[in-house]
Design a protein around this motif. Structure first.
Motif, short mmCIF file in Angstrom:
data_model
loop_
_atom_site.label_atom_id
_atom_site.label_comp_id
_atom_site.label_asym_id
_atom_site.label_seq_id
_atom_site.Cartn_x
_atom_site.Cartn_y
_atom_site.Cartn_z
N ARG A 358 0.76 -1.28 0.02
CA ARG A 358 -0.04 0.18 0.00
C ARG A 358 0.77 1.23 -0.15
N ALA A 359 0.48 2.23 -0.52
CA ALA A 359 1.11 3.33 -0.74
C ALA A 359 1.25 4.18 0.72
N GLY A 360 2.60 4.54 0.90
CA GLY A 360 2.95 5.24 2.04
C GLY A 360 3.21 4.50 3.22
N GLU A 361 3.00 2.94 3.03
CA GLU A 361 3.07 2.21 4.21
C GLU A 361 4.47 1.35 4.07
N LEU A 362 5.08 0.92 5.18
CA LEU A 362 6.25 -0.14 5.17
C LEU A 362 5.55 -1.50 5.09
N THR A 363 5.75 -2.04 4.20
CA THR A 363 5.29 -3.58 3.89
C THR A 363 6.43 -4.47 4.38
N ALA A 364 6.36 -5.32 4.94
CA ALA A 364 7.33 -6.27 5.03
C ALA A 364 6.77 -7.78 4.42
N VAL A 365 7.64 -8.54 3.66
CA VAL A 365 7.37 -9.73 2.92
C VAL A 365 8.09 -10.79 3.81
N VAL A 366 7.42 -11.88 4.14
CA VAL A 366 8.09 -13.05 4.66
C VAL A 366 8.08 -14.27 3.65
N CYS A 367 9.21 -14.80 3.31
CA CYS A 367 9.23 -15.79 2.25
C CYS A 367 10.16 -16.84 2.82
N GLY A 368 10.08 -18.02 2.93
CA GLY A 368 10.99 -19.20 3.31
C GLY A 368 12.16 -19.36 2.22
N ASP A 369 11.76 -19.06 1.06
CA ASP A 369 12.76 -19.33 0.00
C ASP A 369 13.68 -18.01 -0.21
N PRO A 370 14.85 -17.84 -0.04
CA PRO A 370 15.46 -16.68 -0.45
C PRO A 370 15.74 -16.39 -1.86
N ASP A 371 15.88 -17.34 -2.69
CA ASP A 371 15.88 -17.25 -4.08
C ASP A 371 14.69 -16.68 -4.72
N PHE A 372 13.38 -17.22 -4.17
CA PHE A 372 12.24 -16.69 -4.60
C PHE A 372 12.10 -15.38 -4.30
N ALA A 373 12.51 -14.95 -2.98
CA ALA A 373 12.38 -13.54 -2.63
C ALA A 373 13.05 -12.59 -3.49
N GLY A 374 14.35 -13.18 -3.71
CA GLY A 374 15.21 -12.32 -4.57
C GLY A 374 14.57 -11.97 -6.06
N ALA A 375 14.00 -12.93 -6.67
CA ALA A 375 13.32 -13.00 -7.91
C ALA A 375 12.13 -12.01 -7.86
N LEU A 376 11.48 -12.10 -6.66
CA LEU A 376 10.30 -11.06 -6.64
C LEU A 376 10.60 -9.82 -6.40
N ALA A 377 11.59 -9.55 -5.55
CA ALA A 377 12.02 -8.35 -5.45
C ALA A 377 12.44 -7.69 -6.73
N GLU A 378 13.25 -8.37 -7.64
CA GLU A 378 13.54 -7.80 -8.94
C GLU A 378 12.30 -7.43 -9.82
N ARG A 379 11.39 -8.28 -9.68
CA ARG A 379 10.26 -8.25 -10.48
C ARG A 379 9.37 -7.00 -10.10
N LEU A 380 9.36 -6.74 -8.79
CA LEU A 380 8.62 -5.56 -8.47
C LEU A 380 9.29 -4.09 -8.92
N GLY A 381 10.70 -4.15 -9.48
CA GLY A 381 11.05 -2.89 -10.03
C GLY A 381 10.78 -3.02 -11.48
N GLY A 382 10.00 -3.89 -12.14
CA GLY A 382 9.57 -3.91 -13.53
C GLY A 382 10.64 -4.13 -14.48
N HIS A 383 10.42 -4.34 -15.80
CA HIS A 383 11.10 -4.66 -16.86
C HIS A 383 12.42 -5.75 -16.62
N VAL A 384 11.61 -6.66 -16.11
CA VAL A 384 12.28 -7.94 -15.62
C VAL A 384 13.06 -8.46 -16.85
N PRO A 385 14.39 -9.10 -16.91
CA PRO A 385 14.96 -9.68 -18.01
C PRO A 385 14.39 -10.83 -18.57
N VAL A 386 13.88 -11.16 -19.64
CA VAL A 386 13.54 -12.44 -20.23
C VAL A 386 14.59 -12.73 -21.19
N ALA A 387 14.77 -14.10 -21.41
CA ALA A 387 15.56 -14.74 -22.55
C ALA A 387 14.95 -14.51 -23.68
#
Length: 615
Positions: A358-387
């Motif tokens: 939500r806009a203006g809030e501090l949102t924490a995301v808990v994910c048991g898989d650090p690799d999935f969390a890293g991929a999701l963090a990248e996707r949140l920035g938009g324009h994700v690389p694709v092969a």
């Protein structure tokens, strides 16, 4: 002769349809250089090919006792030698420029691709592969591009010599015209095995380079856990595989080189033997025999160039294929949907996981898989690389607008993704903080938020030590601290200190949306608690997404979201989720679940053994 300034202002848009198309595109990019190099090659080799004719005339003049003809032949021969020397100089100058131009252009393309894809590049292609392309492969490509002009010159001169010999003696002329391409083609059966072995060698070399890069990056942690010998043994095994592959490639290469010496030698012997018989029968003069012999011997030079071209083509094709694979990676590009209306007041939504920040809030995301969390963090920035040819996932939306639909620069300005493995380049602290920002947060405020006083003290001490310990009164001032040097990748600092400097840089940028992936994983609990409080205050009214499992950070969040199996499983505040969600409690407390497989403590900077000692 004016040359272009390097690096190029724009390396261009390469043809990536195939390795051969890419090599042709490089050649088209230096048409003037290729034409000049071909002209100088013709001048050099043409003079060298004509020299035996003058030598033959001189010999015949001696046989006939004609001193005037002898002096004329010597004068013309000296002139040809001088022109040939000039052509050699000009050809070498232009050939080197063509090589440098191609190498620089490919390196700029690779660097632009790495900058464009960002951290997504290393997720698609191993770091060692990118390093191999940017170092060894570009040189092989430049070699082939440079050699093409000399091949053209060699072919033209061979045809001219063959036509001249054909006019004098048809049988010898046919031998020259047909023998040279036959000898040149004799090397082609070896190219297939050589290409396969060379491809294997380059692939193993890329893996060894990747292993070396990972080892160096995690050397501090490896020393801490006593894993140096283990990784050293792994690198030894990888390097031995590269050595064995290189030996196999060298065997084929040695056969190719031996063939380039043996077959032209036999060809010269055969032509000379036949010419000697003609001279003995009186069908040709001695001077003509000398000229034919000299011209035949000269043909060994074009044959060597053709053999070199075969080798250059075999390695350049492999190198160009690897380069095309790197350059073919792409991001989802903007479709011109218009600018973001108000990124600071729009919710960030990911349709794949159902996550909403939500806009203006501090949102924490808990994910048991650090690799999935890293991929999701990248996707949140938009324009994700694709092969190349791959299908992109649905775009993240900010305020209802798809980030992939807007320009990349605008998406980056709206959403900043703080990487889990931030890199500190060498330079001063002032240079580290010399970044585009909103101006709302100053560097000292950002440093205070991350509790970096010990980092500043360490940099100040290092600056005083570098200046001989005589820092004086001004040595502790703000200007002296900002002028303190940071070593490459911040290796003079601890993991927690590097992490806090990188976090301060992200806070200084003050983007409308900030995505943080485990930003405090390398600091002790006391410092982490203070950073969590400062982070909430610093980002008040701004949208912030934090991927974390630390209760100290989660307790400060306005809202916590739990992800399981790639989807939102629960949301709420930290303490409520601890009471009501066993799965959430298991991830946060690490109770009842094994450690996630594949966590990389050294490279990712998430090793608590090191960080918890970083006060």
């Amino acid at each position: 002769m004016p040359l272009k300034t390097l690096p190029l202002a724009d390396p261009g848009r390469p043809d990536l349809s195939s390795p051969l198309a890419f090599l042709r595109w490089l050649q088209r990019g230096q048409r003037r250089g290729q034409v000049l190099a071909t002209c100088w090659a013709l001048l050099e080799m043409g003079c060298q090919a004509a020299l035996p004719v003058l030598v033959g005339l001189g010999v015949q003049a001696v046989v006939d006792g004609d001193s005037g003809a002898l002096w004329r032949a010597c004068a013309f021969a000296l002139a040809l030698v001088a022109v040939s020397a000039l052509g050699t100089v000009l050809l070498h100058r232009q050939a080197v420029w063509n090589w440098i131009h191609a190498v620089c252009q490919v390196r700029q393309l690779v660097a632009r691709q790495a900058s464009h894809l960002g951290s997504g590049l290393s997720r698609r292609i191993a770091t060692g592969e990118v390093v191999a392309v940017g170092s060894g492969d570009v040189e092989k490509i430049g070699w082939y591009v440079e050699l093409i002009a000399r091949v053209r010159g060699a072919v033209v001169v061979w045809l001219a010599v063959g036509a001249a010999v054909l006019a004098v003696e048809p049988v010898l002329g046919l031998a020259v015209l047909l023998g040279v391409p036959a000898l040149a083609a004799s090397v082609w059966p070896l190219l297939g095995p050589f290409q396969r072995r060379y491809s294997e060698q380059r692939a193993l070399g890329g893996k060894a380079g990747e292993l070396a890069a990972d080892t160096v990056a995690g050397l501090r942690v490896l020393r801490g856990i006593g894993g140096e010998e283990l990784f050293l043994d792994r690198y030894r095994a990888a390097s031995q595989k590269v050595r064995a592959a290189a030996v196999r490639s060298a065997r084929i290469r040695s056969l190719m080189q031996a063939q380039q010496v043996l077959l032209p030698g036999l060809f010269v012997v055969g032509v000379t033997w036949y010419g000697a018989h003609l001279a003995a029968d009186g069908r040709i003069s001695v001077g003509t025999l000398v000229a034919v012999y000299g011209a035949t011997v000269f043909l060994a030079a074009p044959l060597r160039i053709l053999g070199e071209a075969a080798h250059a083509w075999s390695v350049a094709r492999v190198s160009a294929g690897r380069t095309v694979r790197v350059l073919a990676l792409t991001r989802t590009e903007g479709t011109g949907a218009g600018p973001l209306a108000d990124p600071a007041h729009g919710d960030l939504f990911d349709p794949v996981t159902g996550l909403t920040a939500r806009a203006g809030e501090l949102t924490a995301v808990v994910c048991g898989d650090p690799d999935f969390a890293g991929a999701l963090a990248e996707r949140l920035g938009g324009h994700v690389p694709v092969a190349e040819g791959g299908r992109a996932e649905p775009s993240v939306r900010l305020g209802g607008t798809e980030l992939d639909a807007v320009a990349l620069d605008e998406a980056r300005a709206a959403v900043l993704v703080h990487d889990k493995e931030p890199v500190l380049l060498s330079g001063t602290l002032a240079a580290l903080f010399d970044i585009p920002s909103s101006g709302r947060v100053d560097p000292w405020e950002a440093l205070a938020t991350v509790r970096a006083q010990d980092v500043l003290d360490a940099l100040a001490d290092g600056a005083r030590a570098a200046s001989g310990g005589g820092g004086g009164e001004g040595g502790d001032g703000a200007e002296a601290v900002m002028a303190a040097e940071i070593t490459e990748r911040g290796r003079s600092l601890s993991g927690g200190q590097r992490q806090r400097l990188a976090l301060a840089r992200s806070l200084l940028a003050d983007p409308p949306v900030l995505v943080l992936d485990e930003p405090t994983s390398a600091v002790d609990a006391h410092t982490e608690s203070r950073i969590a409080a400062g982070l909430r205050q610093n980002r008040e009214g701004r949208t912030t997404v934090v991927f974390a499992t630390s209760p100290l950070l989660l307790d400060r969040a306005d809202r916590v979201v739990l992800l399981r199996d790639g989807r939102v499983a629960a949301s709420g505040v930290h303490r409520e989720l601890m009471r009501t969600e066993p799965a959430y409690r298991a991830v946060v407390t690490r109770a009842g679940e094994p450690e996630p497989v594949g966590e990389r403590p050294a490279a990712a900077g998430t090793v608590r053994t090191e960080s918890r000692s970083d006060a």
